[in-house]
Design a protein around this motif. Sequence first.
Motif, mmCIF file in Angstrom:
data_model
loop_
_atom_site.group_PDB
_atom_site.id
_atom_site.type_symbol
_atom_site.label_atom_id
_atom_site.label_comp_id
_atom_site.label_asym_id
_atom_site.label_seq_id
_atom_site.Cartn_x
_atom_site.Cartn_y
_atom_site.Cartn_z
ATOM 1 N N SER A 58 5.369 13.631 3.839
ATOM 2 C CA SER A 58 5.179 14.429 2.631
ATOM 3 C C SER A 58 3.794 14.144 2.071
ATOM 4 O O SER A 58 3.434 12.982 1.851
ATOM 5 C CB SER A 58 6.248 14.093 1.593
ATOM 6 N N CYS A 59 3.020 15.211 1.845
ATOM 7 C CA CYS A 59 1.643 15.087 1.361
ATOM 8 C C CYS A 59 1.440 15.990 0.143
ATOM 9 O O CYS A 59 1.160 17.182 0.293
ATOM 10 C CB CYS A 59 0.650 15.492 2.448
ATOM 11 N N PHE A 91 -3.112 11.629 -0.289
ATOM 12 C CA PHE A 91 -1.866 10.892 -0.490
ATOM 13 C C PHE A 91 -0.778 11.484 0.389
ATOM 14 O O PHE A 91 -0.399 12.652 0.222
ATOM 15 C CB PHE A 91 -1.434 10.944 -1.955
ATOM 16 N N CYS A 92 -0.285 10.695 1.342
ATOM 17 C CA CYS A 92 0.859 11.079 2.160
ATOM 18 C C CYS A 92 1.758 9.870 2.330
ATOM 19 O O CYS A 92 1.299 8.726 2.308
ATOM 20 C CB CYS A 92 0.440 11.554 3.555
ATOM 21 N N ARG A 93 3.047 10.137 2.530
ATOM 22 C CA ARG A 93 3.997 9.116 2.911
ATOM 23 C C ARG A 93 4.763 9.632 4.125
ATOM 24 O O ARG A 93 5.292 10.739 4.100
ATOM 25 C CB ARG A 93 4.966 8.784 1.777
ATOM 26 N N PRO A 120 0.816 -1.219 0.000
ATOM 27 C CA PRO A 120 0.000 0.000 0.000
ATOM 28 C C PRO A 120 0.850 1.269 0.000
ATOM 29 O O PRO A 120 0.377 2.328 -0.390
ATOM 30 C CB PRO A 120 -0.818 -0.125 1.290
ATOM 31 N N GLU A 121 2.096 1.131 0.440
ATOM 32 C CA GLU A 121 2.997 2.281 0.493
ATOM 33 C C GLU A 121 3.708 2.526 -0.838
ATOM 34 O O GLU A 121 4.531 3.430 -0.942
ATOM 35 C CB GLU A 121 4.051 2.066 1.592
ATOM 36 N N GLY A 122 3.409 1.725 -1.852
ATOM 37 C CA GLY A 122 4.010 1.873 -3.169
ATOM 38 C C GLY A 122 5.112 0.864 -3.412
ATOM 39 O O GLY A 122 5.408 0.009 -2.584
ATOM 40 N N SER A 145 14.088 11.569 5.957
ATOM 41 C CA SER A 145 13.336 12.559 5.195
ATOM 42 C C SER A 145 12.671 11.881 4.012
ATOM 43 O O SER A 145 13.168 10.876 3.494
ATOM 44 C CB SER A 145 14.283 13.664 4.701
ATOM 45 N N VAL A 146 11.530 12.428 3.584
ATOM 46 C CA VAL A 146 10.824 11.923 2.411
ATOM 47 C C VAL A 146 10.221 13.099 1.666
ATOM 48 O O VAL A 146 9.794 14.083 2.277
ATOM 49 C CB VAL A 146 9.733 10.900 2.810
#
Length: 333
Positions: free
Chosen positions: A273-274, A279-281, A46-48, A311-312
């Motif tokens: 990060s959104c 959509f956020c990670r 689900p996180e890619g 960091s993302v």
Amino acid sequence: MPGRAGPLAAALAVVALSMLAVGCSRNPGGSSAPTTAHVTTTTVGPEGSWSKPIRVAPGANLTVVSCPAPAACLAGSASGQTYRLFLDKVTPLGPAVPSPAPQGVSYLSCAGAGFCAAAPNTNQVALFNGSTWQPPATISGAQGITAIDCTGPTFCMTIDGEGNAYAFDGRGWSGNLGAWGAANQISCVSPTFCVAAEGGPSVWNGHTWTQPNDADAQGQLNAVSCATTAFCVLVDSSGSVLTWNGLGFTAPASIASEPPVTGTDASGLTAVSCPTTTFCRAVDSIGRVFAWNGTTWSTGNLIDNGHALTSVSCPSTTYCVAVDRSGNAFISG
């Protein structure tokens, strides 16, 4: 990522061609030749789909990555060194300012392929023009800048360790705008809306910063990302998230069980990060990534076993880059 056609490599190839068409792959004059790592998918969920580690600066503590567009990222280390990441190609850019001594981890922000700002010095900020770092500007009165964010070449916001804030308008830096303490990160949507992760969340309205409240009494706020003026996410050291809905902040909601980490490095959920409200990670200090789909957070996916993700940056819903304390980057596409 489930439901997407083709493997990660094919998606990245399409992005690469589009970026090459606009000339974003050029190397800065006088820099080292790019090094290349083979990008292959290592985890899917689900996180890619996330790549295996890309060696950006082996052994370096990468504290920040900023991607204004897919395949166009700059990363910075705890020693103030900066690197361009074009897909899996790495180009060292050197320090943003001479003899850097970063006061905070989120000292780098890119608002376009030809515009970044870095504040890795007590009172100096340098601008990146797409090729090289320009001579730094000194902000009179600044005392150890801890965070910076930019929405474009005509607006950046900084906060220092004494609670002083300064804004860039494309021509120069303002005087002290006043804040309430050092910020771990700032996220700005426009010149009239920013949120800072200070002792508590603080909001900029174009004129003043609100006094941080006690919205999160259970952890240290490590990072913030705003998609709109009515949607921001903050993450903390206890594994919880807070959401801004345009009127106020929600109570902390736990999305991860985080073991305690000793020392001065941020622990728990370290970055978020959104690019959109759905959509956020978020990443954490044991190498996991978490996904927000507009309704719920995923349980997390370990993509960097044995290392801390710091960091993302997700410029879109189809491209993200995360970095860690061991000099590695991971790409999701």
